[in-house]
Design a protein around this motif. Structure first.
Motif, PDB file in Angstrom:
ATOM      1  N   GLY A 452       0.763  -1.241   0.000  1.00  0.00           N
ATOM      2  CA  GLY A 452       0.000   0.000   0.000  1.00  0.00           C
ATOM      3  C   GLY A 452       0.786   1.278   0.000  1.00  0.00           C
ATOM      4  N   PHE A 453       2.103   1.239   0.272  1.00  0.00           N
ATOM      5  CA  PHE A 453       2.870   2.470   0.394  1.00  0.00           C
ATOM      6  C   PHE A 453       4.180   2.350  -0.386  1.00  0.00           C
ATOM      7  CE2 PHE A 453       0.348   2.057   4.268  1.00  0.00           C
ATOM      8  CZ  PHE A 453      -0.291   3.290   4.321  1.00  0.00           C
ATOM      9  N   PRO A 454       4.654   3.469  -0.924  1.00  0.00           N
ATOM     10  CA  PRO A 454       5.962   3.436  -1.598  1.00  0.00           C
ATOM     11  C   PRO A 454       7.083   3.395  -0.563  1.00  0.00           C
ATOM     12  CG  PRO A 454       5.080   5.670  -1.634  1.00  0.00           C
ATOM     13  CD  PRO A 454       4.002   4.805  -1.038  1.00  0.00           C
ATOM     14  N   LEU A 455       8.149   2.650  -0.874  1.00  0.00           N
ATOM     15  CA  LEU A 455       9.331   2.612  -0.011  1.00  0.00           C
ATOM     16  C   LEU A 455      10.335   3.650  -0.497  1.00  0.00           C
ATOM     17  CD1 LEU A 455       9.812  -1.252   0.416  1.00  0.00           C
ATOM     18  CD2 LEU A 455       8.417   0.311   1.780  1.00  0.00           C
ATOM     19  N   PRO A 456      11.139   4.257   0.403  1.00  0.00           N
ATOM     20  CA  PRO A 456      11.312   3.930   1.819  1.00  0.00           C
ATOM     21  C   PRO A 456      10.156   4.415   2.683  1.00  0.00           C
ATOM     22  CG  PRO A 456      12.730   5.758   1.193  1.00  0.00           C
ATOM     23  CD  PRO A 456      12.102   5.274  -0.068  1.00  0.00           C
ATOM     24  N   PHE A 457       9.997   3.728   3.830  1.00  0.00           N
ATOM     25  CA  PHE A 457       8.853   3.978   4.714  1.00  0.00           C
ATOM     26  C   PHE A 457       9.308   3.729   6.149  1.00  0.00           C
ATOM     27  CE2 PHE A 457       4.539   3.182   6.380  1.00  0.00           C
ATOM     28  CZ  PHE A 457       3.846   4.211   5.753  1.00  0.00           C
ATOM     29  N   ASN A 458       8.971   4.645   7.059  1.00  0.00           N
ATOM     30  CA  ASN A 458       9.431   4.555   8.448  1.00  0.00           C
ATOM     31  C   ASN A 458       8.367   3.910   9.329  1.00  0.00           C
ATOM     32  OD1 ASN A 458      11.594   5.938   7.466  1.00  0.00           O
ATOM     33  ND2 ASN A 458      11.317   7.761   8.712  1.00  0.00           N
ATOM     34  N   VAL A 459       8.809   2.961  10.166  1.00  0.00           N
ATOM     35  CA  VAL A 459       7.894   2.249  11.065  1.00  0.00           C
ATOM     36  C   VAL A 459       8.595   1.948  12.382  1.00  0.00           C
ATOM     37  CG1 VAL A 459       6.627   1.140   9.169  1.00  0.00           C
ATOM     38  CG2 VAL A 459       8.592  -0.016  10.187  1.00  0.00           C
ATOM     39  N   LYS A 460       7.816   1.481  13.350  1.00  0.00           N
ATOM     40  CA  LYS A 460       8.357   0.874  14.562  1.00  0.00           C
ATOM     41  C   LYS A 460       7.471  -0.312  14.921  1.00  0.00           C
ATOM     42  CE  LYS A 460       5.896   3.624  18.040  1.00  0.00           C
ATOM     43  NZ  LYS A 460       6.039   4.470  19.237  1.00  0.00           N
ATOM     44  N   VAL A 461       8.034  -1.278  15.610  1.00  0.00           N
ATOM     45  CA  VAL A 461       7.278  -2.471  15.996  1.00  0.00           C
ATOM     46  C   VAL A 461       6.398  -2.122  17.195  1.00  0.00           C
ATOM     47  CG1 VAL A 461       7.433  -4.837  16.833  1.00  0.00           C
ATOM     48  CG2 VAL A 461       9.066  -4.009  15.126  1.00  0.00           C
ATOM     49  N   SER A 462       5.100  -2.282  17.012  1.00  0.00           N
ATOM     50  CA  SER A 462       4.163  -2.018  18.105  1.00  0.00           C
ATOM     51  C   SER A 462       3.787  -3.302  18.848  1.00  0.00           C
ATOM     52  CB  SER A 462       2.897  -1.339  17.575  1.00  0.00           C
ATOM     53  OG  SER A 462       2.297  -2.124  16.554  1.00  0.00           O
ATOM     54  N   ILE A 463       3.708  -4.418  18.139  1.00  0.00           N
ATOM     55  CA  ILE A 463       3.470  -5.730  18.746  1.00  0.00           C
ATOM     56  C   ILE A 463       4.503  -6.685  18.164  1.00  0.00           C
ATOM     57  CG2 ILE A 463       1.859  -7.638  19.057  1.00  0.00           C
ATOM     58  CD1 ILE A 463      -0.426  -5.698  18.679  1.00  0.00           C
ATOM     59  N   ARG A 464       5.329  -7.273  19.017  1.00  0.00           N
ATOM     60  CA  ARG A 464       6.406  -8.120  18.526  1.00  0.00           C
ATOM     61  C   ARG A 464       5.865  -9.400  17.891  1.00  0.00           C
ATOM     62  NH1 ARG A 464       8.282 -12.567  21.148  1.00  0.00           N
ATOM     63  NH2 ARG A 464       7.331 -13.145  23.151  1.00  0.00           N
ATOM     64  N   ASP A 465       6.710 -10.067  17.125  1.00  0.00           N
ATOM     65  CA  ASP A 465       6.351 -11.337  16.496  1.00  0.00           C
ATOM     66  C   ASP A 465       6.325 -12.426  17.573  1.00  0.00           C
ATOM     67  OD1 ASP A 465       6.070 -13.617  15.007  1.00  0.00           O
ATOM     68  OD2 ASP A 465       7.595 -13.117  13.520  1.00  0.00           O
ATOM     69  N   LEU A 466       5.142 -12.888  17.914  1.00  0.00           N
ATOM     70  CA  LEU A 466       4.985 -13.870  18.991  1.00  0.00           C
ATOM     71  C   LEU A 466       5.317 -15.285  18.551  1.00  0.00           C
ATOM     72  CD1 LEU A 466       1.647 -12.514  20.518  1.00  0.00           C
ATOM     73  CD2 LEU A 466       3.989 -12.056  21.285  1.00  0.00           C
ATOM     74  N   SER A 467       5.564 -15.495  17.262  1.00  0.00           N
ATOM     75  CA  SER A 467       5.879 -16.849  16.783  1.00  0.00           C
ATOM     76  C   SER A 467       7.343 -17.214  17.007  1.00  0.00           C
ATOM     77  CB  SER A 467       5.539 -16.971  15.292  1.00  0.00           C
ATOM     78  OG  SER A 467       6.389 -16.141  14.519  1.00  0.00           O
ATOM     79  N   VAL A 468       8.174 -16.238  17.397  1.00  0.00           N
ATOM     80  CA  VAL A 468       9.593 -16.511  17.659  1.00  0.00           C
ATOM     81  C   VAL A 468       9.883 -16.212  19.121  1.00  0.00           C
ATOM     82  CG1 VAL A 468      10.317 -16.049  15.299  1.00  0.00           C
ATOM     83  CG2 VAL A 468      10.257 -14.171  16.937  1.00  0.00           C
TER      84      VAL A 468
END
Length: 562
Positions: A452-468
């Motif tokens: 949905g968005f062009p890269l580059p794109f800034n983010v932060k992890v709000s909910i960690r990956d619980l599968s690892v």
């Protein structure tokens, strides 16, 4: 590479270790004891070893003229991770044949391994004439009609013409000038021919310097690099790979033509395994040298471990970097199956041109100015710190320049005022500073952002990956998703308890395996577990430079009118 001590006279057929680069089997005729990783290793007289590769262990450097005619300093040791980017100076000594080139120059699948040469004479082929001084790119060595040849190409009028040159082709072949820049490790692995030295020029002065640096402060000249090689070999009495420095004082004899190769292990790199045909998989392999210095998040890849290699594959990854103002930054390759949730973070834009690149039809780009700008034209708006804009589109506007009207590219925006909006035009060459204002509080999946968005794109992890068990991205305060890449992997699992499988990168993991004869069980891979891979600064630049060569860079922003 010359011996470090004055050589004594050797008998017929005997050679110094430092003078040999192309043998397969050696027989030691003068024994030696040396240190290998802190342990003594004995090379007794009569011991037979199989040489599997040569690798540059370190570099001896001296400051010199560009042509290498004069040296101004004593040699100093440079480790392969010594900082800086360097340009390679073309070797003036010619090669006498195509076979001579293939024996001494690295030719491989990446752009590192595509050297270029020219001949001062025309080369007449069946369907093509290679003109004198025309640049010839060497792409690969392959078998053609029962004989070995080099697959080559020349470019004429933006069109590539492919052809092959047999190894028996003789003539004078000179190295072409190279306008790329490389790290010292890249030069050591790909750009130093066997039995030759290499002159390099520092492209920019080193950013940091201390008293431990062997080079003069603010040095930006040429260096003559002399490699010290490390021989990687297999002994019948040892299962692991033996590493021998080329300046070890021993005498050896080539017995390749009279020895049975089947009595030795046949080590394969991951690249060797990846080049096998798809129908040859799955296979069972034993790791005979684990990945030195490379992180193994699964704790699966160590010497002696047996694994099942199910298939080779191409997998999508997102290249991401930590958002921070200082260095060093951390870099990651994130699989598209990453299950953490991401929230947007503000992007920064240094120019109005960057605003035009970042805008999208999906939403209005809202920014606030962090730097003032005084417009030289009354038709275009000035900017004050704190001004807020909604970016609309790029268009052409008229300005009065030296009494005459002139058309320039401008960025149409809506300036946000306390009582409404004001339509303004910003010059595309505006060098200011803007920070994005985020109104979107939604939590996204990685694949959703890439769609949905062009890269580059800034983010932060709000909910960690619980599968690892541990999500390395959760502790990073901010990430810039830079680009999507497609990378080469081998799908592997534990041979004795194949509960799940992993994607192992082919070109970033240095390890050796040997194939075992037994059938793998099961034949189909269990569920695949793709993990976030943290990569080094060097690997990051290699990915950016060589994984996406088909992508064209954006055009330069327009210049400010004088």
């Amino acid at each position: 590479l010359l011996p470090t001590t004055q050589p004594k006279t050797l008998g017929k057929g005997y050679k110094r270790l430092s003078n040999i680069f192309f043998l397969s089997f050696w027989c030691f005729f003068s024994g030696s004891i040396y240190e290998m990783f802190g342990n003594e290793c004995c090379l007794p007289t009569g011991e037979v070893i199989q040489v599997i590769s040569f690798k540059i262990h370190k570099l001896l450097a001296s400051i010199c003229e560009k042509d290498g005619g004069s040296q101004f300093s004593a040699r100093v040791e440079l480790p392969l991770n010594f900082p800086g980017l360097y340009k390679v100076v073309a070797d003036k000594a010619p090669y006498g044949s195509i076979e001579d080139i293939t024996r001494k120059v690295s030719i491989g699948p990446t752009r590192f391994g595509h050297p270029r040469f020219y001949s001062p004479e025309d080369i007449q082929l069946a369907n093509l004439t290679i003109r004198h001084n025309e640049q010839i790119t060497f792409n690969s060595v392959e078998e053609v009609d029962g004989r070995m040849a080099v697959s080559c190409a020349v470019v004429r009028g933006n069109q590539a013409h492919s052809f092959t040159l047999p190894l028996s082709q003789e003539g004078q072949f000179y190295e072409c000038e190279d306008d790329q820049v490389y790290t010292l490790k890249e030069i050591a692995e790909w750009k130093i021919p066997k039995c030759r030295n290499r002159i390099v020029k520092l492209s920019h002065p080193l950013q940091t310097w201390d008293s431990c640096n062997p080079l003069p402060q603010d040095f930006d000249g040429c260096l003559l690099l002399t490699p010290v090689y490390e021989v990687q070999a297999i002994m019948r009495s040892r299962k692991e790979i033996v590493h021998i420095l080329s300046d070890l004082d021993v005498e050896v004899k080539d017995i390749t033509d009279c020895y049975n190769i089947r009595s030795f292990l046949q080590p394969l790199t991951l690249e060797d395994v990846f080049e096998r045909r798809s129908k040859e998989f799955p296979v069972v392999a034993e790791i005979i040298e684990g990945p030195a210095g490379s992180p193994d998040p699964n704790n699966l890849l160590y010497t002696g471990k047996e694994i099942i290699i199910y298939k080779k594959c191409q997998a999508a990854r997102v290249l991401a970097s930590e958002i921070r103002s200082d260095f060093p930054k951390r870099h990651f390759l994130i699989p598209m199956s990453y299950k953490g949730k991401l929230k947007r973070r503000p992007r920064e834009f240094p120019t109005a041109y960057d605003l035009e690149i970042a805008r999208s039809e999906k939403e209005k780009l809202h920014v606030v100015a962090t730097k003032a700008f005084e417009s030289p034209h009354k038709e275009l708006s000035s900017v004050s710190i704190g001004d807020q804009f909604l970016v609309q589109q790029c268009q052409v506007g008229e300005v009065l320049y030296e009494g005459r009207k002139k058309l320039v590219d401008v960025l149409a925006c809506k300036q946000i005022l306390s009582d409404g909006y004001k339509r303004v035009l910003l010059p595309m060459y505006l060098e200011g500073g803007f920070v994005e204002v985020i109104h979107d509080k939604k939590q996204y999946e990685l694949a959703e952002i890439c769609r949905g968005f062009p890269l580059p794109f800034n983010v932060k992890v709000s909910i960690r990956d619980l599968s690892v068990e541990e999500d390395v991205l959760a502790a990073v305060p901010g990430l810039q998703l830079e680009e999507q890449i497609t990378d080469s992997y081998l799908l592997i699992s534990n041979a004795h308890s194949p509960v799940e499988s992993w994607e192992v990168p082919v070109y970033r993991l240095n390890m050796l395996v040997r194939l075992l004869s037994r059938e793998p069980q099961p034949l189909l891979p269990p569920g695949t577990k793709a993990t976030v891979e943290e990569i080094t600064e060097e690997q990051y630049y290699m990915v950016r430079r060589y994984e996406n060569q088909t992508l064209r860079p954006p055009p330069r922003p327009p210049k400010k009118p004088t």
